[in-house]
Enzyme design. Structure first.
Site, short mmCIF file in Angstrom:
data_model
loop_
_atom_site.label_atom_id
_atom_site.label_comp_id
_atom_site.label_asym_id
_atom_site.label_seq_id
_atom_site.Cartn_x
_atom_site.Cartn_y
_atom_site.Cartn_z
N TYR A 64 40.08 36.53 46.42
CA TYR A 64 39.02 35.36 46.57
C TYR A 64 39.71 34.58 47.68
O TYR A 64 41.10 34.18 47.64
CB TYR A 64 39.12 34.89 45.29
N ASP A 110 30.69 34.20 38.58
CA ASP A 110 29.73 33.35 37.98
C ASP A 110 28.88 32.75 38.92
O ASP A 110 28.73 32.88 39.81
CB ASP A 110 30.89 32.07 37.66
#
Length: 284
Positions: free
Chosen positions: A123, A62
């Site tokens: 992540y 994003d």
């Protein structure tokens, strides 16, 4: 993008990193700067091509999210690859802005698909809770939380979340897309010297906003506003909970994408496309 490369083309793997601050995410948009758009424009220019070669990516990050270990692929005409392969990495570096770098460009093995062949994505989300705020030199990669955080409580909550679940409560639903994922790792570690806490979040795949929603729930546990059992209770409900806060993107970095051995790439891509259901779930 198909797993089968068209005749006359070569599939090329790109390993890359970027600072997401000034990008409107990965996916190209007409009027906004994106990572995909930046790389595709540079590739078209340095290969002196009249067409754009579309990139496929392991994880569509994003706006504001960073990447250290992103992976993409592109199918290039064999003659273009033959002409530019040896100098492509250096030429791309000279063309692109310094907030996105390609670390490696190489011909991909048969069956490779950057998205569907991946076994997992890892992540990291970084948070600081010291009263004075975040070191200004790293403020673009670390979230400041204005309440003290209990890492032990956050790890207690995290231990209840791993495994295969329907993460609808932590995802922004997309039409026709499943929210069933296998969360392989979720844990927190505090560096005592810097005070920075790093969450490691690893799954076979992630749905939209999933990582940042999981972090938001953990922070509410860490600062005492919610009990350690609350994130798992939200997960079990399988509906978006207004109490789950999606944290800001700048603390999040895609660190690594893993793939199986070359001979298993094609099979993994097929498996990843299968529609997933949980054991015991009805079909309708």
């Amino acid at each position: 993008m198909s797993d089968v490369v068209e005749p006359g083309f070569v599939r090329v793997r790109l390993d890359l990193a970027y600072d997401g601050k000034d990008f409107s995410g990965w996916a190209k948009q007409t009027s906004r700067r994106t990572v995909q758009g930046e790389i595709e424009d540079a590739l078209r220019t340095v290969t002196r091509s009249t067409r754009t070669y579309d990139l496929a990516v392991a994880g569509r990050t994003d706006a504001g999210v960073h990447a250290r270990g992103q992976v993409a692929h592109v199918d290039l005409p064999a003659e273009v690859w033959a002409e530019h392969a040896e100098k492509l990495l250096r030429r791309m570096a000279g063309r692109m802005a310094p907030d996105v770098r390609i670390r490696r460009i190489e011909e991909a093995p048969a069956g490779f698909n950057a998205r569907f062949s991946a076994l997992w994505r890892r992540y990291a989300y970084r948070v600081a809770d010291r009263p004075g705020g975040v070191d200004p030199l790293i403020r673009g990669h670390v979230l400041w939380h204005d309440r003290p955080l209990d890492v032990g409580a956050m790890n207690e909550a995290a231990a209840r979340m791993t495994g295969e679940h329907d993460f609808a409560a932590y995802c922004k639903k997309r039409e026709g897309a499943t929210t069933i994922r296998t969360l392989q790792k979720l844990s927190w570690v505090r560096d005592e010297a810097s005070g920075i806490m790093t969450a490691t979040v690893q799954a076979d795949a992630f749905c939209h906003n999933m990582v940042r929603a999981l972090i938001g729930a953990a922070l509410f546990v860490g600062d005492g506003r919610r009990p350690a059992a609350w994130p798992a209770e939200v997960l079990a409900a399988r509906v978006r909970d207004p109490g789950v806060h999606v944290v800001r993107p700048h603390g999040l970095t895609l660190e690594e994408v893993a793939y199986p051995a070359d001979e298993l790439l094609a099979a993994r891509a097929v498996e990843a496309r299968n529609v997933r259901t949980l054991p015991g779930a009805g079909c309708c």
